[in-house]
Design a protein around this motif. Structure first.
Motif, PDB file in Angstrom:
ATOM      1  N   ASN A   1       0.909  -1.166   0.002  1.00  0.00           N
ATOM      2  CA  ASN A   1      -0.026  -0.164  -0.057  1.00  0.00           C
ATOM      3  C   ASN A   1       0.863   1.434  -0.075  1.00  0.00           C
ATOM      4  O   ASN A   1       0.583   2.060  -0.587  1.00  0.00           O
ATOM      5  CB  ASN A   1      -0.963   0.129   1.197  1.00  0.00           C
ATOM      6  CG  ASN A   1      -2.379   1.020   0.976  1.00  0.00           C
ATOM      7  OD1 ASN A   1      -2.654   1.520  -0.134  1.00  0.00           O
ATOM      8  ND2 ASN A   1      -2.425   1.779   2.177  1.00  0.00           N
ATOM      9  N   ALA A   2       1.945   1.174   0.838  1.00  0.00           N
ATOM     10  CA  ALA A   2       2.873   2.271   0.697  1.00  0.00           C
ATOM     11  C   ALA A   2       3.406   2.627  -0.443  1.00  0.00           C
ATOM     12  O   ALA A   2       3.572   3.755  -0.808  1.00  0.00           O
ATOM     13  CB  ALA A   2       3.913   2.236   1.982  1.00  0.00           C
TER      14      ALA A   2
ATOM     15  N   GLU B   1       0.894   4.046  -2.795  1.00  0.00           N
ATOM     16  CA  GLU B   1       0.779   5.515  -2.577  1.00  0.00           C
ATOM     17  C   GLU B   1       1.821   6.503  -3.138  1.00  0.00           C
ATOM     18  O   GLU B   1       1.365   7.389  -3.489  1.00  0.00           O
ATOM     19  CB  GLU B   1       0.350   5.680  -1.140  1.00  0.00           C
ATOM     20  CG  GLU B   1      -0.820   5.200  -0.499  1.00  0.00           C
ATOM     21  CD  GLU B   1      -1.106   5.335   0.840  1.00  0.00           C
ATOM     22  OE1 GLU B   1       0.168   5.650   1.738  1.00  0.00           O
ATOM     23  OE2 GLU B   1      -1.934   5.158   1.510  1.00  0.00           O
ATOM     24  N   GLU B   2       2.970   5.779  -2.915  1.00  0.00           N
ATOM     25  CA  GLU B   2       4.125   6.515  -3.588  1.00  0.00           C
ATOM     26  C   GLU B   2       3.945   6.750  -4.960  1.00  0.00           C
ATOM     27  O   GLU B   2       4.344   7.623  -5.670  1.00  0.00           O
ATOM     28  CB  GLU B   2       5.595   5.814  -3.196  1.00  0.00           C
ATOM     29  CG  GLU B   2       6.034   6.173  -1.714  1.00  0.00           C
ATOM     30  CD  GLU B   2       6.112   7.775  -1.475  1.00  0.00           C
ATOM     31  OE1 GLU B   2       6.762   8.303  -2.414  1.00  0.00           O
ATOM     32  OE2 GLU B   2       5.784   8.224  -0.620  1.00  0.00           O
TER      33      GLU B   2
ATOM     34  N   VAL C   1       1.192   6.608  -6.766  1.00  0.00           N
ATOM     35  CA  VAL C   1      -0.073   7.752  -7.153  1.00  0.00           C
ATOM     36  C   VAL C   1       0.605   9.061  -7.005  1.00  0.00           C
ATOM     37  O   VAL C   1       0.444   9.873  -7.839  1.00  0.00           O
ATOM     38  CB  VAL C   1      -1.039   7.411  -6.164  1.00  0.00           C
ATOM     39  CG1 VAL C   1      -1.943   8.640  -6.089  1.00  0.00           C
ATOM     40  CG2 VAL C   1      -1.756   6.138  -6.442  1.00  0.00           C
ATOM     41  N   LYS C   2       1.553   9.280  -5.947  1.00  0.00           N
ATOM     42  CA  LYS C   2       2.172  10.751  -5.776  1.00  0.00           C
ATOM     43  C   LYS C   2       2.839  11.072  -7.100  1.00  0.00           C
ATOM     44  O   LYS C   2       2.926  11.935  -7.708  1.00  0.00           O
ATOM     45  CB  LYS C   2       2.816  10.788  -4.576  1.00  0.00           C
ATOM     46  CG  LYS C   2       2.112  10.902  -3.224  1.00  0.00           C
ATOM     47  CD  LYS C   2       2.922  11.091  -2.115  1.00  0.00           C
ATOM     48  CE  LYS C   2       2.100  10.995  -0.629  1.00  0.00           C
ATOM     49  NZ  LYS C   2       3.018  10.959   0.314  1.00  0.00           N
TER      50      LYS C   2
END
Length: 136
Positions: free
Chosen positions: A58-59, A62-63, A65-66
């Motif tokens: 997940n982390a 998320e990275e 996505v950023k």
């Protein structure tokens, strides 16, 4: 009294048998409890490992996505800069049609003016030739 002693022996043997059965049941139960607790601990451990793995994934996502959001912003800005130099296709078509119609109108007007000019010149020439022939 012999009967009493036989009864006592039987009671004692029955107690021993009961104790032995109880003891065996306790042993089996203790083994089952240990096995059940071990299985529960193993399931908990596997679940925790899965949770940790999913948190890590997940982390990373998320990275990503950023990063993709930043890339999208840069590309949008770049597109907008380029788009300022290129006219909007919908208005370009309308402008082209308007300009074509204007050119046609202008061309028709020029033809009419040319026709009028030619007619005027012809008229003046014909007057001039009739006047010169009268003077002869």
């Amino acid at each position: 009294m012999i009967m009493e002693s036989d009864n006592l022996k039987e009671l004692h043997e029955t107690d021993n048998t009961k104790n032995t059965e109880y003891s065996e049941r306790r042993k089996r139960n203790n083994i089952a409890v240990r096995k059940s607790r071990k299985k529960t601990r193993q399931q908990h451990k596997e679940t925790q490992e899965k949770v940790d793995k999913l948190k890590s994934e997940n982390a990373k996502l998320e990275e990503k996505v950023k990063l993709l959001s930043k890339e999208l912003t840069v590309l949008k800005d770049l597109f907008l800069v380029q788009a300022k130099d290129v006219p909007d296709p919908s208005t370009t078509y309308a402008l082209c049609n308007a300009q074509c119609n204007e050119n046609k109108t202008q061309s028709i007007e020029e033809e009419e003016l040319e026709d009028d000019t030619t007619a005027l010149v012809d008229h003046q020439y014909s007057r001039h030739t009739t006047n010169t022939s009268k003077h002869k």
